[in-house]
Design a protein around this motif. Structure first.
Motif, mmCIF file in Angstrom:
data_model
loop_
_atom_site.group_PDB
_atom_site.id
_atom_site.type_symbol
_atom_site.label_atom_id
_atom_site.label_comp_id
_atom_site.label_asym_id
_atom_site.label_seq_id
_atom_site.Cartn_x
_atom_site.Cartn_y
_atom_site.Cartn_z
ATOM 1 N N LYS A 144 5.709 32.430 76.282
ATOM 2 C CA LYS A 144 4.472 32.568 75.361
ATOM 3 C C LYS A 144 4.611 31.367 74.447
ATOM 4 O O LYS A 144 3.783 30.490 74.156
ATOM 5 C CB LYS A 144 4.244 33.822 74.810
ATOM 6 C CG LYS A 144 3.092 33.670 73.859
ATOM 7 C CD LYS A 144 3.003 35.102 73.531
ATOM 8 C CE LYS A 144 2.002 35.288 72.268
ATOM 9 N NZ LYS A 144 2.070 36.725 71.575
ATOM 10 N N LEU A 145 5.968 31.309 73.750
ATOM 11 C CA LEU A 145 6.194 30.302 72.833
ATOM 12 C C LEU A 145 6.178 28.974 73.194
ATOM 13 O O LEU A 145 5.568 28.082 72.825
ATOM 14 C CB LEU A 145 7.296 30.592 71.916
ATOM 15 C CG LEU A 145 7.810 29.532 70.918
ATOM 16 C CD1 LEU A 145 6.868 29.772 69.731
ATOM 17 C CD2 LEU A 145 9.049 29.834 70.427
ATOM 18 N N LYS A 146 6.910 28.779 74.326
ATOM 19 C CA LYS A 146 7.186 27.507 74.987
ATOM 20 C C LYS A 146 5.651 27.072 75.369
ATOM 21 O O LYS A 146 5.395 25.738 74.968
ATOM 22 C CB LYS A 146 7.948 27.604 76.078
ATOM 23 C CG LYS A 146 8.183 26.151 77.281
ATOM 24 C CD LYS A 146 9.060 26.648 78.482
ATOM 25 C CE LYS A 146 9.285 25.452 79.164
ATOM 26 N NZ LYS A 146 10.173 25.989 80.387
ATOM 27 N N GLU A 147 4.730 27.654 76.064
ATOM 28 C CA GLU A 147 3.578 27.342 76.124
ATOM 29 C C GLU A 147 2.605 26.775 75.229
ATOM 30 O O GLU A 147 2.111 25.794 74.995
ATOM 31 C CB GLU A 147 2.663 28.234 77.019
ATOM 32 C CG GLU A 147 1.266 28.011 77.434
ATOM 33 C CD GLU A 147 0.682 28.980 78.458
ATOM 34 O OE1 GLU A 147 -0.615 29.097 78.491
ATOM 35 O OE2 GLU A 147 1.264 29.800 78.959
ATOM 36 N N HIS A 148 2.684 27.752 74.116
ATOM 37 C CA HIS A 148 2.013 27.568 72.930
ATOM 38 C C HIS A 148 2.380 26.185 72.011
ATOM 39 O O HIS A 148 1.574 25.296 71.868
ATOM 40 C CB HIS A 148 2.218 28.561 71.878
ATOM 41 C CG HIS A 148 1.458 28.561 70.606
ATOM 42 N ND1 HIS A 148 0.153 29.195 70.410
ATOM 43 C CD2 HIS A 148 1.376 27.988 69.413
ATOM 44 C CE1 HIS A 148 -0.534 28.862 69.564
ATOM 45 N NE2 HIS A 148 0.447 28.406 68.847
ATOM 46 N N LEU A 149 3.893 26.019 71.973
ATOM 47 C CA LEU A 149 4.196 24.667 71.242
ATOM 48 C C LEU A 149 3.998 23.652 72.235
ATOM 49 O O LEU A 149 3.865 22.374 71.684
ATOM 50 C CB LEU A 149 5.730 25.101 71.153
ATOM 51 C CG LEU A 149 6.246 26.029 69.993
ATOM 52 C CD1 LEU A 149 7.582 25.905 69.876
ATOM 53 C CD2 LEU A 149 5.342 25.931 68.643
ATOM 54 N N HIS A 150 4.132 23.478 73.255
ATOM 55 C CA HIS A 150 3.720 22.525 74.290
ATOM 56 C C HIS A 150 2.111 22.069 74.263
ATOM 57 O O HIS A 150 1.685 20.873 74.334
ATOM 58 C CB HIS A 150 4.272 22.625 75.914
ATOM 59 C CG HIS A 150 5.599 22.196 76.040
ATOM 60 N ND1 HIS A 150 6.150 21.121 76.205
ATOM 61 C CD2 HIS A 150 6.686 23.046 76.220
ATOM 62 C CE1 HIS A 150 7.228 21.003 76.305
ATOM 63 N NE2 HIS A 150 7.753 22.248 76.325
ATOM 64 N N ASN A 151 1.312 22.984 74.172
ATOM 65 C CA ASN A 151 0.104 22.833 73.990
ATOM 66 C C ASN A 151 -0.285 21.752 72.599
ATOM 67 O O ASN A 151 -1.002 21.305 72.355
ATOM 68 C CB ASN A 151 -0.959 24.151 74.091
ATOM 69 C CG ASN A 151 -1.091 24.749 75.407
ATOM 70 O OD1 ASN A 151 -0.964 23.954 76.277
ATOM 71 N ND2 ASN A 151 -1.224 26.023 75.601
ATOM 72 N N LEU A 152 0.345 22.339 71.654
ATOM 73 C CA LEU A 152 0.266 21.995 70.392
ATOM 74 C C LEU A 152 0.489 20.581 70.321
ATOM 75 O O LEU A 152 0.005 19.583 69.577
ATOM 76 C CB LEU A 152 1.070 22.392 69.160
ATOM 77 C CG LEU A 152 0.620 24.063 68.918
ATOM 78 C CD1 LEU A 152 1.466 24.364 67.774
ATOM 79 C CD2 LEU A 152 -0.847 23.915 68.217
ATOM 80 N N ALA A 153 1.767 20.043 70.962
ATOM 81 C CA ALA A 153 2.331 18.904 70.960
ATOM 82 C C ALA A 153 1.416 17.966 71.983
ATOM 83 O O ALA A 153 1.303 16.727 71.683
ATOM 84 C CB ALA A 153 3.665 18.746 71.660
ATOM 85 N N ASP A 154 0.731 18.458 72.917
ATOM 86 C CA ASP A 154 0.032 17.573 73.840
ATOM 87 C C ASP A 154 -1.303 17.450 72.865
ATOM 88 O O ASP A 154 -1.910 16.378 73.176
ATOM 89 C CB ASP A 154 -0.526 18.526 75.004
ATOM 90 C CG ASP A 154 0.786 18.577 76.067
ATOM 91 O OD1 ASP A 154 1.728 17.915 75.989
ATOM 92 O OD2 ASP A 154 0.451 19.917 76.852
ATOM 93 N N GLU A 155 -1.762 18.116 72.090
ATOM 94 C CA GLU A 155 -2.860 17.984 71.432
ATOM 95 C C GLU A 155 -2.626 16.910 70.301
ATOM 96 O O GLU A 155 -3.493 15.989 70.068
ATOM 97 C CB GLU A 155 -3.331 19.279 70.389
ATOM 98 C CG GLU A 155 -4.536 19.187 69.902
ATOM 99 C CD GLU A 155 -5.071 20.529 69.238
ATOM 100 O OE1 GLU A 155 -5.551 20.502 68.074
ATOM 101 O OE2 GLU A 155 -4.923 21.324 69.792
#
Length: 105
Positions: free
Chosen positions: A31-42
């Motif tokens: 859950k954290l990994k997906e959330h942080l990667h989404n932020l970085a992609d943004e």
């Protein structure tokens, strides 16, 4: 146990402001990994992760953060670990990750 993630973009200082609450372990690391990667992609920015309400972290939780840090480092960005409880800070120290992440508090 569960983990809650709150995050917001701090436009004034150009970083992601993230707070974790609960336990970061094998059941919550993805859950954290997906959330942080989404932020970085943004938007690729430094991340300040406040751990004052994180009660526990294990190696899978650390691994999730390391993966995102590698992505950020390609653009010379960092992950700052803010206000970890003593037991959580100890894990960063024991693993030597206090030298890789910017641990404050």
């Amino acid at each position: 146990m569960s983990m809650n993630i709150d995050s917001k973009l701090n436009n004034e200082n150009s970083f992601w402001d993230i707070s974790l609450r609960g336990e970061l372990d094998v059941s919550t690391a993805d859950k954290l990994k997906e959330h942080l990667h989404n932020l970085a992609d943004e938007k690729i920015l430094d991340m300040k992760i406040n751990l004052e309400n994180l009660d526990y972290i294990d190696s899978t939780g650390l691994g999730a953060m390391i993966g995102v840090l590698k992505k950020l480092k390609t653009d010379n960005k960092e992950i700052y670990i803010i206000n970890p409880k003593s037991n959580v800070k100890k894990i960063f120290t024991i693993t030597g990750l206090d030298k890789i992440f910017k641990v404050e508090g």
